[in-house]
Design a protein around this motif. Structure first.
Motif, short mmCIF file in Angstrom:
data_model
loop_
_atom_site.label_atom_id
_atom_site.label_comp_id
_atom_site.label_asym_id
_atom_site.label_seq_id
_atom_site.Cartn_x
_atom_site.Cartn_y
_atom_site.Cartn_z
N VAL A 94 7.75 27.72 25.85
CA VAL A 94 8.83 26.73 25.96
C VAL A 94 8.70 25.96 27.26
CG1 VAL A 94 11.33 26.49 26.25
CG2 VAL A 94 10.44 27.95 24.44
N GLN A 95 8.42 26.64 28.33
CA GLN A 95 8.26 25.97 29.62
C GLN A 95 7.07 25.02 29.58
OE1 GLN A 95 7.45 28.56 32.92
NE2 GLN A 95 8.30 27.13 34.40
N HIS A 96 5.99 25.43 28.94
CA HIS A 96 4.81 24.57 28.81
C HIS A 96 5.14 23.32 28.00
CE1 HIS A 96 0.60 23.53 28.60
NE2 HIS A 96 0.70 23.43 27.28
N GLN A 111 8.10 21.97 27.60
CA GLN A 111 9.00 21.13 28.39
C GLN A 111 8.23 20.33 29.44
OE1 GLN A 111 11.75 24.13 29.77
NE2 GLN A 111 13.27 23.61 28.21
N LEU A 112 7.25 20.97 30.08
CA LEU A 112 6.43 20.25 31.06
C LEU A 112 5.61 19.14 30.40
CD1 LEU A 112 5.24 23.18 33.35
CD2 LEU A 112 6.89 21.39 33.92
N GLU A 113 5.07 19.43 29.22
CA GLU A 113 4.33 18.40 28.49
C GLU A 113 5.25 17.24 28.12
OE1 GLU A 113 2.36 20.00 25.08
OE2 GLU A 113 0.77 20.91 26.27
N LYS A 114 6.45 17.56 27.70
CA LYS A 114 7.41 16.52 27.32
C LYS A 114 7.75 15.66 28.54
CE LYS A 114 12.01 15.76 25.48
NZ LYS A 114 13.30 16.35 25.20
N LEU A 115 8.01 16.29 29.66
CA LEU A 115 8.29 15.52 30.87
C LEU A 115 7.10 14.66 31.27
CD1 LEU A 115 10.21 18.14 33.06
CD2 LEU A 115 11.14 16.06 32.01
N ASP A 116 5.91 15.20 31.10
CA ASP A 116 4.71 14.44 31.43
C ASP A 116 4.56 13.24 30.51
OD1 ASP A 116 2.41 14.09 33.03
OD2 ASP A 116 1.15 14.96 31.45
N MET A 117 4.86 13.42 29.23
CA MET A 117 4.76 12.31 28.28
C MET A 117 5.84 11.26 28.53
SD MET A 117 3.60 14.29 24.75
CE MET A 117 5.02 13.69 23.93
N GLN A 118 6.97 11.67 29.06
CA GLN A 118 8.07 10.75 29.30
C GLN A 118 7.94 10.03 30.64
OE1 GLN A 118 11.52 13.25 29.01
NE2 GLN A 118 11.76 12.86 26.84
N TYR A 119 6.91 10.36 31.40
CA TYR A 119 6.77 9.77 32.73
C TYR A 119 6.72 8.25 32.65
CZ TYR A 119 5.14 8.84 37.42
OH TYR A 119 5.04 8.36 38.69
N GLN A 170 6.60 39.45 23.96
CA GLN A 170 6.73 38.27 23.10
C GLN A 170 7.76 37.30 23.68
OE1 GLN A 170 7.67 39.97 19.26
NE2 GLN A 170 5.51 40.11 18.68
N VAL A 171 8.85 37.82 24.22
CA VAL A 171 9.86 36.96 24.83
C VAL A 171 9.28 36.23 26.04
CG1 VAL A 171 12.03 37.00 26.14
CG2 VAL A 171 11.87 38.23 23.99
N VAL A 172 8.50 36.95 26.85
CA VAL A 172 7.87 36.32 28.01
C VAL A 172 6.90 35.23 27.55
CG1 VAL A 172 6.25 36.75 29.91
CG2 VAL A 172 8.16 38.30 29.53
N GLN A 173 6.12 35.51 26.50
CA GLN A 173 5.19 34.52 25.97
C GLN A 173 5.95 33.30 25.43
OE1 GLN A 173 2.97 36.80 23.12
NE2 GLN A 173 1.45 37.47 24.63
#
Length: 165
Positions: free
Chosen positions: A49-51, A53-61, A41-44
């Motif tokens: 969270v990483q996914h 964060q990547l989506e957030k960075l993509d939206m902020q591009y 569950q921690v790994v998931q």
């Protein structure tokens, strides 16, 4: 007689020890299974969270706040938050009576007003407008002048139509 009592006590103690040994082993297995489940569950969660964060960075591009080259364009103006300043200036166009002057349509339910603003860089804005029932989007070119005035020019627009109406 004394020997039988000791024999029974010994057998009873042995049975208790055997019970404790078996139940402790079972408890350990259950704890190990729980631990493995929690680790997965921690790994998931870390992956989620990483996914995000990547989506957030993509939206902020495409945003002025994350575009150092575009922000450098405004360094000489000493504005603390250029995005907020420009968005406020654009929202001020809503304060005029009637439809917003940047929107090339007449409101059908009420006046068309700008609702949501995304400042892409030091030249372009995407904005959403609505009259409460109908909505559309605008592509606006803007220029922030040295006297802190802002000129807005409508580049393109679209009005969504509802199918079946």
């Amino acid at each position: 007689m004394k020997q039988k009592i000791f024999l029974y006590l010994f057998i009873f103690a042995a049975l208790i020890a055997l019970y404790l040994f078996v139940s402790n082993g079972n408890m350990q297995k259950v704890k190990d299974e729980r631990l493995k489940k929690m680790e997965t569950q921690v790994v998931q969660l870390k992956d989620s969270v990483q996914h995000v964060q990547l989506e957030k960075l993509d939206m902020q591009y495409f945003s002025l706040e994350n575009n150092d080259d575009a922000l450098a364009y405004y360094d000489h103006l000493k504005i603390e938050n250029p995005s907020r300043y420009i968005a406020d200036k654009l929202l001020e166009t809503n304060e005029k009576k009637g439809d917003n002057p940047l929107i090339p349509y007449e409101g059908m339910q009420s006046d068309f007003k700008i609702n949501k603003i995304k400042i892409l860089n030091h030249k372009w804005i995407i904005a959403d407008f609505s009259d409460g029932k109908y909505w559309g989007e605008l592509l606006i070119k803007y220029e922030l002048k040295d006297d802190l005035g802002v000129d807005f020019t409508l580049m393109d627009n679209l009005l969504y139509t509802r199918s079946g109406q």
